[in-house]
Design a protein around this motif. Structure first.
Motif, short mmCIF file in Angstrom:
data_model
loop_
_atom_site.label_atom_id
_atom_site.label_comp_id
_atom_site.label_asym_id
_atom_site.label_seq_id
_atom_site.Cartn_x
_atom_site.Cartn_y
_atom_site.Cartn_z
N MET A 42 18.59 13.29 1.03
CA MET A 42 17.57 12.23 0.95
C MET A 42 17.06 12.16 -0.59
SD MET A 42 14.43 12.34 3.69
CE MET A 42 12.97 13.15 3.09
N LYS A 43 16.73 10.80 -0.81
CA LYS A 43 16.40 10.36 -2.17
C LYS A 43 15.00 10.40 -2.38
CE LYS A 43 20.41 7.66 -3.03
NZ LYS A 43 20.93 6.29 -3.21
N ILE A 44 14.66 10.79 -3.33
CA ILE A 44 13.07 11.01 -3.89
C ILE A 44 12.43 9.77 -3.78
CG2 ILE A 44 13.30 11.42 -6.42
CD1 ILE A 44 10.76 13.17 -4.04
N GLU A 45 13.16 8.70 -4.39
CA GLU A 45 12.57 7.28 -4.65
C GLU A 45 12.28 6.76 -3.24
OE1 GLU A 45 11.80 5.82 -7.60
OE2 GLU A 45 12.37 7.69 -8.22
N ASN A 46 13.07 6.83 -2.33
CA ASN A 46 12.74 6.39 -0.98
C ASN A 46 11.45 7.13 -0.30
OD1 ASN A 46 14.91 4.81 -0.99
ND2 ASN A 46 16.16 6.43 0.30
N THR A 47 11.29 8.31 -0.61
CA THR A 47 10.26 9.19 -0.15
C THR A 47 8.77 8.44 -1.00
OG1 THR A 47 11.44 11.03 0.41
CG2 THR A 47 9.13 11.48 -0.05
N LYS A 48 8.99 8.47 -2.19
CA LYS A 48 7.82 7.99 -2.97
C LYS A 48 7.45 6.52 -2.73
CE LYS A 48 8.49 8.63 -7.52
NZ LYS A 48 9.17 8.80 -8.80
N ALA A 49 8.44 5.72 -2.34
CA ALA A 49 8.26 4.29 -1.69
C ALA A 49 7.39 4.19 -0.69
CB ALA A 49 9.46 3.60 -1.84
N GLN A 50 7.81 5.22 0.20
CA GLN A 50 7.03 5.30 1.69
C GLN A 50 5.51 5.94 1.44
OE1 GLN A 50 7.96 4.29 4.67
NE2 GLN A 50 9.72 3.18 3.44
N MET A 51 5.29 6.66 0.38
CA MET A 51 4.05 7.22 0.28
C MET A 51 3.22 6.18 -0.26
SD MET A 51 5.10 11.01 -1.07
CE MET A 51 3.43 11.76 -1.32
N ARG A 52 3.77 5.40 -1.23
CA ARG A 52 3.12 4.31 -1.74
C ARG A 52 2.74 3.18 -0.62
NH1 ARG A 52 7.03 4.77 -6.06
NH2 ARG A 52 6.09 5.79 -7.77
N LYS A 53 3.74 2.97 0.00
CA LYS A 53 3.33 1.87 1.03
C LYS A 53 2.37 2.44 2.18
CE LYS A 53 7.28 0.14 2.69
NZ LYS A 53 8.48 -0.31 3.31
N GLY A 54 2.24 3.49 2.33
CA GLY A 54 1.40 4.12 3.20
C GLY A 54 -0.18 3.81 2.77
N ILE A 55 -0.26 3.67 1.67
CA ILE A 55 -1.73 3.81 0.86
C ILE A 55 -2.06 2.36 0.25
CG2 ILE A 55 -2.01 6.26 0.59
CD1 ILE A 55 -1.53 5.59 -2.54
N LEU A 56 -0.92 1.57 0.31
CA LEU A 56 -1.04 0.12 -0.22
C LEU A 56 -2.21 -0.63 0.28
CD1 LEU A 56 -0.14 -2.15 -2.36
CD2 LEU A 56 1.38 -2.65 -0.43
N GLU A 57 -2.36 -0.83 1.73
CA GLU A 57 -3.38 -1.44 2.29
C GLU A 57 -4.78 -0.91 1.78
OE1 GLU A 57 -5.09 -1.59 6.79
OE2 GLU A 57 -3.17 -2.23 6.48
N PHE A 58 -4.90 0.52 1.78
CA PHE A 58 -6.22 1.07 1.51
C PHE A 58 -6.46 0.67 0.17
CE2 PHE A 58 -8.10 5.34 0.06
CZ PHE A 58 -9.42 4.99 0.44
N CYS A 59 -5.67 0.87 -0.89
CA CYS A 59 -5.92 0.39 -2.28
C CYS A 59 -6.26 -1.22 -2.50
CB CYS A 59 -4.50 0.70 -3.16
SG CYS A 59 -4.46 2.52 -3.51
N ILE A 60 -5.57 -1.95 -1.53
CA ILE A 60 -5.76 -3.37 -1.58
C ILE A 60 -7.25 -3.67 -1.30
CG2 ILE A 60 -5.40 -5.59 -0.82
CD1 ILE A 60 -2.15 -4.79 -0.91
N LEU A 61 -7.58 -3.08 -0.27
CA LEU A 61 -9.02 -3.38 0.26
C LEU A 61 -10.05 -2.66 -0.62
CD1 LEU A 61 -8.46 -2.45 3.99
CD2 LEU A 61 -9.15 -4.64 3.17
#
Length: 110
Positions: free
Chosen positions: A1-20
């Motif tokens: 498993m690649k760490i970059e994929n995991t990091k991208a998923q973590m960021r994606k999960g909080i993106l909506e919260f950060c935008i709001l």
């Protein structure tokens, strides 16, 4: 498993919260949101941001208005609706609960 994929998923999960959260501070132009997100190392591109803003608008969480620009065509500025502020408050509560739970696990010694 690649760490970059995991990091991208973590960021994606909080993106909506950060935008709001960014929009909750006052009217904001999408380009300024992108800059703030990138400065915070939450890498996002226009192709991700605009569909998310559209979904949030259709969900009644934000609205926009057009404002004249001295450097070109009018710009679309986003702001939270009352429903958006309420939703952000619930997300903030959930974030704090998750952070406390995660910190508890991360700080527990074996």
């Amino acid at each position: 498993m690649k760490i970059e994929n995991t990091k991208a998923q973590m960021r994606k999960g909080i993106l909506e919260f950060c935008i709001l959260k960014i929009i909750s501070r006052g009217e904001v132009y999408a380009s300024d949101m992108l800059t703030e997100l990138k400065d915070a190392k939450i890498m996002v591109v226009e192709g991700t941001l605009y569909p998310l803003l559209t979904r949030l608008r259709k969900g009644g969480l934000l609205d926009y208005s057009w404002k004249e620009s001295s450097s070109g065509p009018p710009r679309k500025y986003y702001e939270l609706t009352e429903k958006g502020f309420q939703f952000l408050e619930m997300m903030s509560s959930t974030w704090h609960e998750l952070k406390e739970s995660t910190d508890l696990i991360l700080n527990t010694k074996a």
